[in-house]
Design a protein around this motif. Structure first.
Motif, mmCIF file in Angstrom:
data_model
loop_
_atom_site.group_PDB
_atom_site.id
_atom_site.type_symbol
_atom_site.label_atom_id
_atom_site.label_comp_id
_atom_site.label_asym_id
_atom_site.label_seq_id
_atom_site.Cartn_x
_atom_site.Cartn_y
_atom_site.Cartn_z
ATOM 1 N N LEU A 83 -46.854 46.687 -43.369
ATOM 2 C CA LEU A 83 -47.710 45.644 -43.936
ATOM 3 C C LEU A 83 -48.908 46.236 -44.675
ATOM 4 N N GLY A 84 -49.190 47.515 -44.426
ATOM 5 C CA GLY A 84 -50.321 48.162 -45.077
ATOM 6 C C GLY A 84 -51.667 47.733 -44.533
ATOM 7 N N ILE A 85 -51.716 47.445 -43.222
ATOM 8 C CA ILE A 85 -52.982 47.040 -42.608
ATOM 9 C C ILE A 85 -53.307 47.975 -41.444
ATOM 10 N N ASP A 86 -54.586 48.023 -41.070
ATOM 11 C CA ASP A 86 -54.999 48.873 -39.956
ATOM 12 C C ASP A 86 -54.333 48.416 -38.657
ATOM 13 N N VAL A 87 -54.154 49.368 -37.748
ATOM 14 C CA VAL A 87 -53.550 49.058 -36.466
ATOM 15 C C VAL A 87 -54.598 49.207 -35.363
ATOM 16 N N LEU A 88 -54.681 48.214 -34.502
ATOM 17 C CA LEU A 88 -55.624 48.248 -33.380
ATOM 18 C C LEU A 88 -55.065 49.173 -32.312
ATOM 19 N N ALA A 89 -55.897 50.132 -31.864
ATOM 20 C CA ALA A 89 -55.388 51.149 -30.942
ATOM 21 C C ALA A 89 -56.407 51.536 -29.885
ATOM 22 N N VAL A 90 -55.893 51.899 -28.723
ATOM 23 C CA VAL A 90 -56.669 52.530 -27.665
ATOM 24 C C VAL A 90 -56.399 54.029 -27.754
ATOM 25 N N ILE A 91 -57.439 54.829 -27.695
ATOM 26 C CA ILE A 91 -57.277 56.286 -27.791
ATOM 27 C C ILE A 91 -57.520 56.889 -26.413
ATOM 28 N N ASP A 92 -56.554 57.651 -25.945
ATOM 29 C CA ASP A 92 -56.659 58.258 -24.619
ATOM 30 C C ASP A 92 -56.095 59.670 -24.682
ATOM 31 N N ASP A 93 -56.774 60.614 -24.101
ATOM 32 C CA ASP A 93 -56.340 62.019 -24.143
ATOM 33 C C ASP A 93 -55.423 62.290 -22.946
ATOM 34 N N LEU A 94 -54.110 62.224 -23.182
ATOM 35 C CA LEU A 94 -53.122 62.381 -22.120
ATOM 36 C C LEU A 94 -52.366 63.695 -22.275
ATOM 37 N N ASP A 95 -51.843 64.210 -21.150
ATOM 38 C CA ASP A 95 -50.950 65.356 -21.277
ATOM 39 C C ASP A 95 -49.538 64.853 -21.560
ATOM 40 N N ASP A 96 -48.596 65.766 -21.790
ATOM 41 C CA ASP A 96 -47.246 65.376 -22.196
ATOM 42 C C ASP A 96 -46.548 64.494 -21.168
ATOM 43 N N THR A 97 -46.676 64.860 -19.894
ATOM 44 C CA THR A 97 -45.997 64.098 -18.845
ATOM 45 C C THR A 97 -46.553 62.687 -18.749
ATOM 46 N N GLU A 98 -47.886 62.556 -18.813
ATOM 47 C CA GLU A 98 -48.511 61.232 -18.764
ATOM 48 C C GLU A 98 -48.084 60.394 -19.963
ATOM 49 N N LEU A 99 -48.034 61.033 -21.144
ATOM 50 C CA LEU A 99 -47.614 60.322 -22.354
ATOM 51 C C LEU A 99 -46.208 59.768 -22.183
ATOM 52 N N GLU A 117 -30.691 54.221 -26.520
ATOM 53 C CA GLU A 117 -32.034 54.723 -26.805
ATOM 54 C C GLU A 117 -32.655 55.323 -25.542
ATOM 55 N N THR A 118 -32.454 54.641 -24.428
ATOM 56 C CA THR A 118 -32.989 55.127 -23.163
ATOM 57 C C THR A 118 -32.402 56.486 -22.805
ATOM 58 N N GLY A 119 -31.082 56.610 -22.927
ATOM 59 C CA GLY A 119 -30.423 57.868 -22.591
ATOM 60 C C GLY A 119 -30.880 59.016 -23.462
ATOM 61 N N VAL A 120 -31.011 58.768 -24.764
ATOM 62 C CA VAL A 120 -31.455 59.814 -25.694
ATOM 63 C C VAL A 120 -32.868 60.266 -25.347
ATOM 64 N N THR A 121 -33.714 59.318 -24.994
ATOM 65 C CA THR A 121 -35.092 59.643 -24.621
ATOM 66 C C THR A 121 -35.141 60.528 -23.383
ATOM 67 N N TYR A 122 -34.412 60.130 -22.341
ATOM 68 C CA TYR A 122 -34.419 60.900 -21.105
ATOM 69 C C TYR A 122 -33.776 62.274 -21.297
ATOM 70 N N ALA A 123 -32.723 62.329 -22.088
ATOM 71 C CA ALA A 123 -32.054 63.605 -22.336
ATOM 72 C C ALA A 123 -32.990 64.574 -23.047
ATOM 73 N N LYS A 124 -33.758 64.070 -24.012
ATOM 74 C CA LYS A 124 -34.687 64.936 -24.745
ATOM 75 C C LYS A 124 -35.796 65.445 -23.831
ATOM 76 N N ALA A 125 -36.285 64.567 -22.956
ATOM 77 C CA ALA A 125 -37.338 64.988 -22.030
ATOM 78 C C ALA A 125 -36.842 66.114 -21.125
ATOM 79 N N LEU A 126 -35.587 66.021 -20.669
ATOM 80 C CA LEU A 126 -35.016 67.063 -19.818
ATOM 81 C C LEU A 126 -34.725 68.331 -20.620
ATOM 82 N N ASP A 127 -34.179 68.170 -21.825
ATOM 83 C CA ASP A 127 -33.852 69.327 -22.656
ATOM 84 C C ASP A 127 -35.100 70.103 -23.067
ATOM 85 N N ASP A 128 -36.220 69.377 -23.254
ATOM 86 C CA ASP A 128 -37.471 70.028 -23.642
ATOM 87 C C ASP A 128 -38.216 70.620 -22.453
ATOM 88 N N GLY A 129 -37.673 70.428 -21.252
ATOM 89 C CA GLY A 129 -38.308 70.995 -20.064
ATOM 90 C C GLY A 129 -39.514 70.222 -19.579
#
Length: 266
Positions: A83-99, A117-129
């Motif tokens: 849409l080309g408009i600003d996005v409202l966001a909360v900024i939080d400094d998280l580590d990878d696991t928390e993210l 989608e769920t399986g691909v996400t979990y597989a990548k998290a495991l493959d990336d250690g």
């Protein structure tokens, strides 16, 4: 001061240029998820409101100063970006696991990811250690271990099998066990069927593809190895054998006059 005290511990929101917000490497929305009516409706709601009412969550980029990495809110971010408009966001400094854990929980709570989608996400998290084992992942993200296993099984399916389906988003958890068992029993047969389906001009829905992969689907073929004997009036002979498992037919003809080869071919 009393007014400020009421907001003690609250997390502030900011409006960000969506171009400065980049997807996480564990982003778990398939591109097809942005091409349906549900996303179009969300985008229209955000356009009407002049922005996203529910804030997305980001963390400062660990790679590029001044940019941010998405924690959750991929669909809201994409809508604002288009849409080309600003996005409202909360900024939080998280580590990878928390993210990862926050992203997974938020998506399950808001708009559930498809099993694929769920399986691909979990597989990548495991493959990336990110997690040492599937059990540790299930504990950290509060995921049922059995469901996690099925999701991973879908993500680990061969590419040829996935491409046989109209869309990977159609895959169901209950299909994981069926497909995995079939591949373990006869991988060449399943991969051959998958390639045939992918290359065929016939338009099948995902349930029909599953049926074809598992048992050939359609009408019941003659038993494998069955032979039909044919005889011609001038001493010609032949056999027609059908292999139902491989969906193949073999024709053998003998004592054919060479002058009639073109006729036989037709």
């Amino acid at each position: 001061k009393s007014k400020l005290a009421e907001f003690d511990g609250a997390v502030a929101t900011r409006r960000l240029d969506p171009k400065l917000v980049k997807a996480s490497k564990w982003a778990n929305r398939n591109e097809l998820a942005y091409a349906n009516e549900e996303f179009a409706s969300l985008k229209n709601e955000i356009a009407t409101a002049g922005g996203n009412i529910q804030a997305i969550k980001v963390r400062p980029s660990k790679v590029t100063p001044g940019e941010y990495e998405l924690v959750f809110g991929h669909r809201r971010h994409r809508a604002c970006l288009e849409l080309g408009i600003d996005v409202l966001a909360v900024i939080d400094d998280l580590d990878d696991t928390e993210l990862f854990c926050q992203m997974d929980r938020e998506n399950r709570a808001r708009s559930a990811l498809t099993p694929w989608e769920t399986g691909v996400t979990y597989a990548k998290a495991l493959d990336d250690g990110l997690f040492p084992s599937a059990r540790k992942l299930s504990e950290a993200a509060s995921i049922d271990l059995s469901q996690l296993g099925k999701a991973l099984a879908l993500a680990r399916l061969p590419a040829d099998v996935i491409s046989a389906f109209p869309s990977p988003l159609d895959l169901q958890y209950r299909w994981a066990t069926l497909l995995t068992a079939a591949i373990q029993k006869d991988p060449e047969l399943i991969l051959s069927r998958a390639k045939d389906i992918h290359e065929s001009p016939e338009k099948l829905n995902s349930s029909q593809v599953l049926s074809r992969l598992l048992d050939g689907g359609g009408t019941v073929p003659p038993p494998a190895g069955k032979k039909i004997v044919v005889k011609g009036k001038d001493g010609q002979n032949g056999e027609i054998s059908v292999d139902g498992a491989k969906r193949a037919v073999t024709i053998k003809l003998g004592n054919i006059d060479p002058s009639r080869f073109s006729e036989v071919e037709k």
